[in-house]
Design a protein around this motif. Structure first.
Motif, PDB file in Angstrom:
ATOM      1  N   LEU A 496      -7.751 -15.239   8.869  1.00 34.23           N
ATOM      2  CA  LEU A 496      -7.891 -14.801  10.316  1.00 34.23           C
ATOM      3  C   LEU A 496      -8.936 -14.221  10.635  1.00 34.23           C
ATOM      4  O   LEU A 496      -9.413 -14.289  11.976  1.00 34.23           O
ATOM      5  CB  LEU A 496      -6.604 -13.968  10.228  1.00 34.23           C
ATOM      6  CG  LEU A 496      -5.937 -13.464  11.850  1.00 34.23           C
ATOM      7  CD1 LEU A 496      -5.980 -14.769  12.525  1.00 34.23           C
ATOM      8  CD2 LEU A 496      -4.874 -12.641  11.665  1.00 34.23           C
ATOM      9  N   LEU A 497      -9.742 -13.475   9.914  1.00 33.72           N
ATOM     10  CA  LEU A 497     -10.758 -12.607  10.310  1.00 33.72           C
ATOM     11  C   LEU A 497     -11.946 -13.747  10.748  1.00 33.72           C
ATOM     12  O   LEU A 497     -12.800 -13.669  11.584  1.00 33.72           O
ATOM     13  CB  LEU A 497     -11.530 -11.461   9.340  1.00 33.72           C
ATOM     14  CG  LEU A 497     -12.641 -10.753   9.564  1.00 33.72           C
ATOM     15  CD1 LEU A 497     -12.454 -10.087  10.830  1.00 33.72           C
ATOM     16  CD2 LEU A 497     -13.139 -10.035   8.615  1.00 33.72           C
ATOM     17  N   VAL A 503     -14.243 -16.904  17.343  1.00 33.73           N
ATOM     18  CA  VAL A 503     -13.804 -16.627  18.743  1.00 33.73           C
ATOM     19  C   VAL A 503     -14.975 -15.948  19.478  1.00 33.73           C
ATOM     20  O   VAL A 503     -15.209 -15.856  20.311  1.00 33.73           O
ATOM     21  CB  VAL A 503     -12.370 -16.415  18.786  1.00 33.73           C
ATOM     22  CG1 VAL A 503     -11.966 -16.190  20.234  1.00 33.73           C
ATOM     23  CG2 VAL A 503     -11.555 -17.642  18.205  1.00 33.73           C
ATOM     24  N   LYS A 504     -14.860 -14.472  18.668  1.00 38.31           N
ATOM     25  CA  LYS A 504     -15.587 -13.383  19.399  1.00 38.31           C
ATOM     26  C   LYS A 504     -17.233 -13.881  19.611  1.00 38.31           C
ATOM     27  O   LYS A 504     -17.779 -13.443  20.667  1.00 38.31           O
ATOM     28  CB  LYS A 504     -15.547 -12.020  18.507  1.00 38.31           C
ATOM     29  CG  LYS A 504     -16.326 -11.006  19.067  1.00 38.31           C
ATOM     30  CD  LYS A 504     -16.035 -10.026  18.080  1.00 38.31           C
ATOM     31  CE  LYS A 504     -16.682  -9.839  16.697  1.00 38.31           C
ATOM     32  NZ  LYS A 504     -17.997  -9.652  16.828  1.00 38.31           N
ATOM     33  N   ILE A 517      -7.900 -11.513  21.071  1.00 37.69           N
ATOM     34  CA  ILE A 517      -8.635 -10.894  19.973  1.00 37.69           C
ATOM     35  C   ILE A 517      -7.930  -9.485  19.307  1.00 37.69           C
ATOM     36  O   ILE A 517      -7.787  -9.370  18.404  1.00 37.69           O
ATOM     37  CB  ILE A 517     -10.117 -10.659  20.324  1.00 37.69           C
ATOM     38  CG1 ILE A 517     -10.779 -11.924  20.716  1.00 37.69           C
ATOM     39  CG2 ILE A 517     -11.045  -9.990  19.162  1.00 37.69           C
ATOM     40  CD1 ILE A 517     -12.237 -12.054  21.155  1.00 37.69           C
ATOM     41  N   ARG A 518      -7.577  -8.827  20.450  1.00 35.90           N
ATOM     42  CA  ARG A 518      -7.262  -7.713  19.847  1.00 35.90           C
ATOM     43  C   ARG A 518      -5.808  -7.860  19.094  1.00 35.90           C
ATOM     44  O   ARG A 518      -5.470  -7.095  18.072  1.00 35.90           O
ATOM     45  CB  ARG A 518      -6.624  -6.706  21.287  1.00 35.90           C
ATOM     46  CG  ARG A 518      -8.018  -5.901  21.654  1.00 35.90           C
ATOM     47  CD  ARG A 518      -7.389  -4.777  22.704  1.00 35.90           C
ATOM     48  NE  ARG A 518      -6.819  -5.584  23.712  1.00 35.90           N
ATOM     49  CZ  ARG A 518      -7.433  -5.919  24.991  1.00 35.90           C
ATOM     50  NH1 ARG A 518      -8.661  -5.754  25.030  1.00 35.90           N
ATOM     51  NH2 ARG A 518      -6.671  -6.488  25.961  1.00 35.90           N
ATOM     52  N   GLN A 519      -5.122  -8.842  19.596  1.00 31.50           N
ATOM     53  CA  GLN A 519      -3.708  -8.994  18.899  1.00 31.50           C
ATOM     54  C   GLN A 519      -3.934  -9.594  17.427  1.00 31.50           C
ATOM     55  O   GLN A 519      -3.434  -9.294  16.550  1.00 31.50           O
ATOM     56  CB  GLN A 519      -2.841 -10.083  19.723  1.00 31.50           C
ATOM     57  CG  GLN A 519      -2.386  -9.509  20.951  1.00 31.50           C
ATOM     58  CD  GLN A 519      -1.795 -10.530  21.667  1.00 31.50           C
ATOM     59  OE1 GLN A 519      -1.498 -11.777  21.522  1.00 31.50           O
ATOM     60  NE2 GLN A 519      -0.877 -10.310  22.915  1.00 31.50           N
ATOM     61  N   ARG A 520      -4.982 -10.366  17.338  1.00 30.96           N
ATOM     62  CA  ARG A 520      -5.102 -10.887  15.929  1.00 30.96           C
ATOM     63  C   ARG A 520      -5.986  -9.643  14.946  1.00 30.96           C
ATOM     64  O   ARG A 520      -5.615  -9.872  13.836  1.00 30.96           O
ATOM     65  CB  ARG A 520      -6.378 -12.038  16.081  1.00 30.96           C
ATOM     66  CG  ARG A 520      -5.603 -13.403  16.245  1.00 30.96           C
ATOM     67  CD  ARG A 520      -4.849 -13.330  17.479  1.00 30.96           C
ATOM     68  NE  ARG A 520      -3.767 -14.581  17.537  1.00 30.96           N
ATOM     69  CZ  ARG A 520      -2.884 -14.642  18.534  1.00 30.96           C
ATOM     70  NH1 ARG A 520      -2.947 -13.901  19.647  1.00 30.96           N
ATOM     71  NH2 ARG A 520      -1.954 -15.671  18.714  1.00 30.96           N
ATOM     72  N   ARG A 521      -6.570  -8.876  15.440  1.00 32.33           N
ATOM     73  CA  ARG A 521      -6.988  -7.817  14.716  1.00 32.33           C
ATOM     74  C   ARG A 521      -5.936  -7.056  14.454  1.00 32.33           C
ATOM     75  O   ARG A 521      -5.987  -6.485  13.106  1.00 32.33           O
ATOM     76  CB  ARG A 521      -7.968  -6.840  15.668  1.00 32.33           C
ATOM     77  CG  ARG A 521      -9.613  -7.411  15.706  1.00 32.33           C
ATOM     78  CD  ARG A 521     -10.512  -6.697  16.137  1.00 32.33           C
ATOM     79  NE  ARG A 521     -11.952  -7.371  16.319  1.00 32.33           N
ATOM     80  CZ  ARG A 521     -12.817  -7.585  15.340  1.00 32.33           C
ATOM     81  NH1 ARG A 521     -12.366  -7.406  14.196  1.00 32.33           N
ATOM     82  NH2 ARG A 521     -13.958  -8.293  15.606  1.00 32.33           N
ATOM     83  N   ARG A 525      -4.929  -6.038  10.253  1.00 32.23           N
ATOM     84  CA  ARG A 525      -4.586  -4.506   9.747  1.00 32.23           C
ATOM     85  C   ARG A 525      -2.989  -4.713   8.961  1.00 32.23           C
ATOM     86  O   ARG A 525      -2.861  -4.022   8.070  1.00 32.23           O
ATOM     87  CB  ARG A 525      -4.522  -3.534  11.037  1.00 32.23           C
ATOM     88  CG  ARG A 525      -5.922  -3.044  11.548  1.00 32.23           C
ATOM     89  CD  ARG A 525      -5.824  -1.864  12.320  1.00 32.23           C
ATOM     90  NE  ARG A 525      -5.132  -2.470  13.787  1.00 32.23           N
ATOM     91  CZ  ARG A 525      -5.625  -2.690  14.720  1.00 32.23           C
ATOM     92  NH1 ARG A 525      -7.027  -3.105  14.922  1.00 32.23           N
ATOM     93  NH2 ARG A 525      -4.995  -2.883  15.936  1.00 32.23           N
ATOM     94  N   ARG A 526      -2.146  -5.529   9.636  1.00 24.90           N
ATOM     95  CA  ARG A 526      -0.843  -5.456   9.028  1.00 24.90           C
ATOM     96  C   ARG A 526      -1.103  -6.352   7.767  1.00 24.90           C
ATOM     97  O   ARG A 526      -0.271  -5.808   6.718  1.00 24.90           O
ATOM     98  CB  ARG A 526       0.145  -6.238  10.118  1.00 24.90           C
ATOM     99  CG  ARG A 526       0.408  -5.260  11.401  1.00 24.90           C
ATOM    100  CD  ARG A 526       1.589  -6.203  12.028  1.00 24.90           C
ATOM    101  NE  ARG A 526       1.380  -7.210  12.585  1.00 24.90           N
ATOM    102  CZ  ARG A 526       0.785  -7.410  13.711  1.00 24.90           C
ATOM    103  NH1 ARG A 526       0.681  -6.401  14.359  1.00 24.90           N
ATOM    104  NH2 ARG A 526       0.498  -8.544  14.262  1.00 24.90           N
ATOM    105  N   TYR A 527      -1.790  -7.325   7.710  1.00 18.75           N
ATOM    106  CA  TYR A 527      -2.130  -7.926   6.499  1.00 18.75           C
ATOM    107  C   TYR A 527      -2.841  -6.865   5.271  1.00 18.75           C
ATOM    108  O   TYR A 527      -2.609  -6.793   4.445  1.00 18.75           O
ATOM    109  CB  TYR A 527      -3.193  -9.226   6.313  1.00 18.75           C
ATOM    110  CG  TYR A 527      -2.412 -10.365   7.138  1.00 18.75           C
ATOM    111  CD1 TYR A 527      -1.240 -10.566   7.218  1.00 18.75           C
ATOM    112  CD2 TYR A 527      -3.143 -11.066   7.860  1.00 18.75           C
ATOM    113  CE1 TYR A 527      -0.770 -11.501   7.553  1.00 18.75           C
ATOM    114  CE2 TYR A 527      -2.666 -12.195   8.552  1.00 18.75           C
ATOM    115  CZ  TYR A 527      -1.404 -12.378   8.520  1.00 18.75           C
ATOM    116  OH  TYR A 527      -1.038 -13.494   9.279  1.00 18.75           O
ATOM    117  N   SER A 528      -3.830  -6.181   5.900  1.00 21.44           N
ATOM    118  CA  SER A 528      -4.202  -4.998   5.020  1.00 21.44           C
ATOM    119  C   SER A 528      -3.279  -4.134   4.373  1.00 21.44           C
ATOM    120  O   SER A 528      -3.497  -3.559   3.372  1.00 21.44           O
ATOM    121  CB  SER A 528      -5.413  -4.187   5.807  1.00 21.44           C
ATOM    122  OG  SER A 528      -5.986  -3.214   5.053  1.00 21.44           O
ATOM    123  N   THR A 529      -2.535  -3.669   5.208  1.00 24.89           N
ATOM    124  CA  THR A 529      -1.235  -2.666   5.022  1.00 24.89           C
ATOM    125  C   THR A 529      -0.569  -3.198   3.900  1.00 24.89           C
ATOM    126  O   THR A 529       0.016  -2.822   2.828  1.00 24.89           O
ATOM    127  CB  THR A 529      -0.630  -1.981   5.978  1.00 24.89           C
ATOM    128  OG1 THR A 529      -1.246  -1.633   6.985  1.00 24.89           O
ATOM    129  CG2 THR A 529       0.538  -1.356   5.525  1.00 24.89           C
TER     130      THR A 529
END
Length: 649
Positions: A496-497, A503-504, A517-521, A525-529
């Motif tokens: 995803l990153l 895209v960015k 972009i904000r939604q995917r970031r 973070r949820r995947y990191s958690t």
């Protein structure tokens, strides 16, 4: 007036008229002769009635006299005209004599001028000799015209012509991204292109006379050709002239087309050729189309205008005959591509062909006139529409290919999947064709179940959103190939990153917007958690006080529990170290952020736990077996995580 004697009067009158005719150059001489004859015999006095003096008012401007009318009826071509025609016929006949052999008139500028002058004199001249000489002159001029066309063209050295034209036009064609090697997904597409120079539709290029002329007709030959054309057109030999010009120039332009890499291919041949070869031919077609329309044909039009300046209709006919074969071969290849088999890797070449044809179509149409113009326009517009259909169909094919990708191999270490690389490089290139794709995809099916994201998006933006949504769904599906939940999250973060960064850092950001972009970031973070929870919950549980015997109780029981806790911590940490140093977090920043998150969770808890319970174990037998690490050791160990080390390395 005395009566003339019967019978002899006619003879006298005839004799008088003959004398008058002979003296017609001098009006006074004729009058003198009449007076003499009348004095000689009064029977001739009636002659003054036959030739009365003109009235005074008509002295300056008068009607022709009977004698003058007789002169005009019987005189024929004047001597000067007859001499000129005879000399012209003689010159033409001399050039057709065996003595001249195979010598060409136009090898000498003087001979050429004299011959053209002679041929011009013979145009319209009467008489068997003049007509025969004119026919001979036209046959020779036709041959000389053909020879000049062949001789006036500079040698077409393939590499020189190709390199020179393309360099001067600075043409570029679209290709896959420079990271074409990333697009390695055998089950998805055979390959991604050749990594040629990139770019969408090239900007308009212009070609000066000096740049193209040497490859068509040398300037010093054009004047001679025009001289021949002027005479032959005046003589009514336009059809023969146009046939020679059309044949010679058509062959030359077709040779130029071959040098530019556009071969004559049937639909069946286009369908059979392997993609690597066809890709190169499509690229060369895009280049050649611009070179031909803006360079070769524009110059051919200018040359036609110069050579056939005396006859606009002949100019049109000659240009059409010369150019149509070249144009139709270009259009036929475009049509074969448009109606051929669709596959994802062809999309950007087809888009390049579409934009090139759309760009030069007004100029191509403007080169022709009349029925030829209508025909060329109809053919080109039809092919343009079919290329547009091919683009839409290929995009749909690509969307289906993403959803239908079926590889079941889990990548070691949770790295970026080839499908992700391929799709994002592919999708990123779509933005280079935003103008065309926003038109072509206007009516494309853009319905999404989560349609809120595509409100107010352009047609291309909606298309890109669909393709990336399909990709994300496929990546979620592939994450299930990993049994370890922590590795699933690493895989999802990596992919995803990668999507977000593509895209960015491209025009896709404009299409999808900052909110996407904000939604995917947030999702990253949820995947990191999820990773931290699934990997380190068991480790941290070893460092909690829960379940330990109260310190006021048995000291031996507490020691036993602490030994078990440290032992379990060491085993759990070492297992994570052994495993997760082989995992790969591709992005350096994300990799460091994850290491910091681990350290912030584990090191304070470990430091606190050791600080509180070290005294219970120190001094005892084998205490170092249980408190194996100090906090700095752990921190150093954590720095090795996610580097993608191979086992036993």
């Amino acid at each position: 007036m005395a009566a003339a004697p019967p019978g002899g009067q006619e003879k006298v009158i005839a004799a008088a008229q003959h004398i008058v005719k002979s003296l017609a150059n001098s009006k006074n001489a004729a009058d003198d002769m009449i007076r003499i004859l009348s004095g000689f015999d009064d029977r001739l006095t009636f002659m003054s009635d036959l030739f009365p003096p003109p009235p005074p008012a008509a002295a300056a401007v008068r009607e022709p006299s009977v004698v003058e009318e007789v002169e005009e009826e019987e005189a024929g071509p004047d001597d000067a005209r007859e001499d000129e025609v005879e000399e012209a016929a003689e010159l033409v006949e001399r050039w057709d004599s065996p003595e001249e052999g195979d010598r060409l008139v136009f090898d000498s500028a003087k001979d050429a001028g004299d011959y053209l002058d002679a041929a011009a004199v013979l145009v319209g001249a009467r008489g068997a000799r003049a007509e025969a000489a004119l026919q001979a002159a036209m046959a020779r001029l036709e041959d000389e015209f053909r020879h000049l066309l062949a001789r006036g063209m500079s040698p077409l050295a393939g590499e020189d012509l190709h390199a020179s034209l393309l360099r001067r036009l600075s043409l570029t064609v679209p290709s896959f991204a420079s990271s074409a090697s990333d697009l390695d997904c055998p089950s998805f597409a055979s390959h991604a292109g050749d990594g040629d120079e990139s770019g969408g539709a090239g900007g308009r290029a212009s070609v000066s006379d000096e740049e193209i002329s040497p490859y068509l007709i040398s300037p010093d030959t054009v004047g001679a050709l025009r001289g021949i054309a002027d005479v032959m057109l005046r003589a009514g030999y336009g059809p023969e002239l146009c046939q020679v010009y059309g044949e010679m120039r058509r062959d030359t332009l077709m040779e130029c087309l071959a040098v530019l890499g556009v071969d004559k291919m049937s639909l069946e041949e286009v369908q059979r050729v392997e993609w690597g070869v066809l890709d190169g031919k499509m690229k060369k077609w895009i280049q050649a189309l611009k070179v031909v329309v803006r360079g070769l044909l524009a110059e051919e039009r200018r040359i036609c205008n110069q050579i056939f300046a005396a006859d606009a209709e002949a100019e049109e006919d000659c240009f059409t005959e010369a150019a149509k074969g070249c144009v139709l071969q270009l259009l036929n290849f475009g049509d074969a591509i448009a109606i051929g088999k669709r596959s994802s890797e062809k999309l950007f070449r087809i888009l390049g062909m579409y934009e090139a044809l759309d760009e030069v179509l007004p100029e191509l149409e403007g080169l022709f006139s009349g029925d030829a113009r209508d025909f060329i326009k109809e053919e080109a517009v039809g092919i343009l529409m079919r290329l547009g259909d091919a683009v839409r169909g290929t995009v749909a094919e690509f969307a289906n290919a993403i959803q239908g990708e079926t590889s079941r191999r889990a990548l070691p270490g949770g790295e970026i999947h080839p499908l992700t690389r391929y799709v994002m490089n592919y999708v990123r290139l779509l933005a280079d064709y935003s103008r065309s794709l926003n038109q072509l995809l206007e009516d494309w099916d853009t319905e999404l179940e989560n349609g809120g994201d595509n409100v107010n998006m352009t047609p291309l933006g909606q298309c890109v959103l669909i393709l990336i949504t399909h990709l994300q769904a496929k990546i979620e599906e592939k994450s299930k190939l990993y049994e370890d939940e922590a590795l699933q999250n690493i895989f999802l973060m990596n992919n995803l990153l990668y999507i977000v960064q593509k895209v960015k850092d491209s025009e896709l950001k404009t299409l999808l917007g900052d909110n996407w972009i904000r939604q995917r970031r947030g999702q990253i973070r949820r995947y990191s958690t999820g990773y931290l929870r699934s990997s380190w919950t068991r480790v941290l549980a070893c460092l909690r006080d829960d379940g330990l015997p109260q310190t006021m109780g048995s000291s031996s029981a507490l020691k036993a529990s602490l030994k078990e806790r440290f032992k379990n911590f060491n085993l759990a940490f070492e297992e994570l170290y052994k495993t997760q140093t082989t995992w790969k977090v591709v992005d350096p920043q994300l990799r460091e952020e994850l290491k910091i998150s681990i350290s912030e969770k584990v090191l304070p808890a470990y430091r606190s736990f050791v600080g509180r319970f070290r005294g219970q174990l120190e001094g005892g037998r084998n205490s170092a077996r249980y408190i194996k690490y100090n906090p700095e050791d752990l921190e150093n160990q954590v720095s090795d995580f996610f580097e993608g080390r191979r086992p036993n390395a």
